[in-house]
Design a protein around this motif. Structure first.
Motif, short mmCIF file in Angstrom:
data_model
loop_
_atom_site.label_atom_id
_atom_site.label_comp_id
_atom_site.label_asym_id
_atom_site.label_seq_id
_atom_site.Cartn_x
_atom_site.Cartn_y
_atom_site.Cartn_z
N ASP A 77 0.84 -1.20 0.00
CA ASP A 77 0.00 0.00 0.00
C ASP A 77 0.87 1.25 0.00
O ASP A 77 1.93 1.29 0.63
CB ASP A 77 -0.91 0.04 1.23
CG ASP A 77 -1.99 -1.03 1.20
OD1 ASP A 77 -2.29 -1.55 0.11
OD2 ASP A 77 -2.53 -1.33 2.28
N TYR A 78 0.41 2.27 -0.71
CA TYR A 78 1.13 3.54 -0.74
C TYR A 78 0.15 4.69 -0.66
O TYR A 78 -1.03 4.54 -0.93
CB TYR A 78 2.01 3.66 -1.98
CG TYR A 78 1.27 3.62 -3.30
CD1 TYR A 78 0.77 4.79 -3.87
CD2 TYR A 78 1.05 2.43 -3.96
CE1 TYR A 78 0.08 4.76 -5.08
CE2 TYR A 78 0.37 2.38 -5.17
CZ TYR A 78 -0.11 3.56 -5.72
OH TYR A 78 -0.80 3.52 -6.91
N VAL A 79 0.67 5.84 -0.27
CA VAL A 79 -0.15 7.05 -0.15
C VAL A 79 0.73 8.27 -0.41
O VAL A 79 1.91 8.28 -0.06
CB VAL A 79 -0.83 7.12 1.25
CG1 VAL A 79 0.19 7.22 2.36
CG2 VAL A 79 -1.82 8.26 1.31
N ASP A 80 0.14 9.26 -1.06
CA ASP A 80 0.82 10.53 -1.31
C ASP A 80 0.28 11.54 -0.30
O ASP A 80 -0.93 11.79 -0.26
CB ASP A 80 0.57 10.99 -2.75
CG ASP A 80 1.37 12.22 -3.12
OD1 ASP A 80 2.48 12.40 -2.57
OD2 ASP A 80 0.89 12.99 -3.97
N ILE A 81 1.16 12.09 0.51
CA ILE A 81 0.77 13.02 1.57
C ILE A 81 1.13 14.43 1.11
O ILE A 81 2.31 14.75 0.90
CB ILE A 81 1.47 12.67 2.89
CG1 ILE A 81 1.18 11.22 3.27
CG2 ILE A 81 1.04 13.64 3.99
CD1 ILE A 81 2.02 10.69 4.43
N ALA A 82 0.13 15.25 0.94
CA ALA A 82 0.33 16.63 0.47
C ALA A 82 1.11 17.43 1.52
O ALA A 82 1.03 17.14 2.72
CB ALA A 82 -1.01 17.29 0.21
N PRO A 83 1.87 18.43 1.07
CA PRO A 83 2.57 19.29 2.02
C PRO A 83 1.59 19.86 3.05
O PRO A 83 0.46 20.21 2.73
CB PRO A 83 3.14 20.40 1.15
CG PRO A 83 3.28 19.79 -0.21
CD PRO A 83 2.11 18.85 -0.32
N ARG A 84 2.03 19.90 4.29
CA ARG A 84 1.30 20.46 5.43
C ARG A 84 0.03 19.69 5.82
O ARG A 84 -0.74 20.15 6.65
CB ARG A 84 0.98 21.93 5.20
CG ARG A 84 2.21 22.74 4.85
CD ARG A 84 2.25 24.06 5.54
NE ARG A 84 3.41 24.84 5.12
CZ ARG A 84 4.62 24.77 5.69
NH1 ARG A 84 4.84 23.94 6.67
NH2 ARG A 84 5.62 25.51 5.25
#
Length: 112
Positions: A77-84
């Motif tokens: 599993d992967y996830v992209d975490i937006a800045p802040r």
């Protein structure tokens, strides 16, 4: 070391193990090994750069402040975490290593 599975800890550790694999302007890749660690109560990561994470091995509960429930991540599993975007790790299993590949991206101007 040229293998993300090399030199893994053999037993639970008091803290996560972070290893920088690559650093270039606007890009940092690291391996994180968790053996039962979680974010301290009330603590939230709020990073200036974006972060894409892939769980290579193990499990984790990843919580975002703006979501009602933690995401149960499993190997692959992967996830992209937006800045802040505020997030935290609620749980990793102590009986096995959870191995993360974290890609931090953005420019130095984004860090302000």
């Amino acid at each position: 070391m040229n293998n993300v599975f090399a030199e893994l800890p053999l037993s639970p550790m008091p803290a996560e193990q972070l290893l920088e694999l690559l650093a270039q302007p606007g890009l940092r890749i690291e391996r994180i090994v968790s053996t039962g660690q979680s974010s301290p109560p009330g603590f939230w990561y709020e990073q200036a750069l974006g972060e894409w994470v892939l769980l290579l091995q193990g499990e984790a509960l990843l919580r975002f402040e703006d979501e009602p429930q933690a995401r149960h991540l499993k190997a692959g599993d992967y996830v992209d975490i937006a800045p802040r975007r505020r997030h935290r790790v609620d749980w990793t299993p102590p009986e096995q290593a959870s191995i993360w590949l974290a890609v931090h991206y953005g420019s130095a101007a984004d860090r302000g």
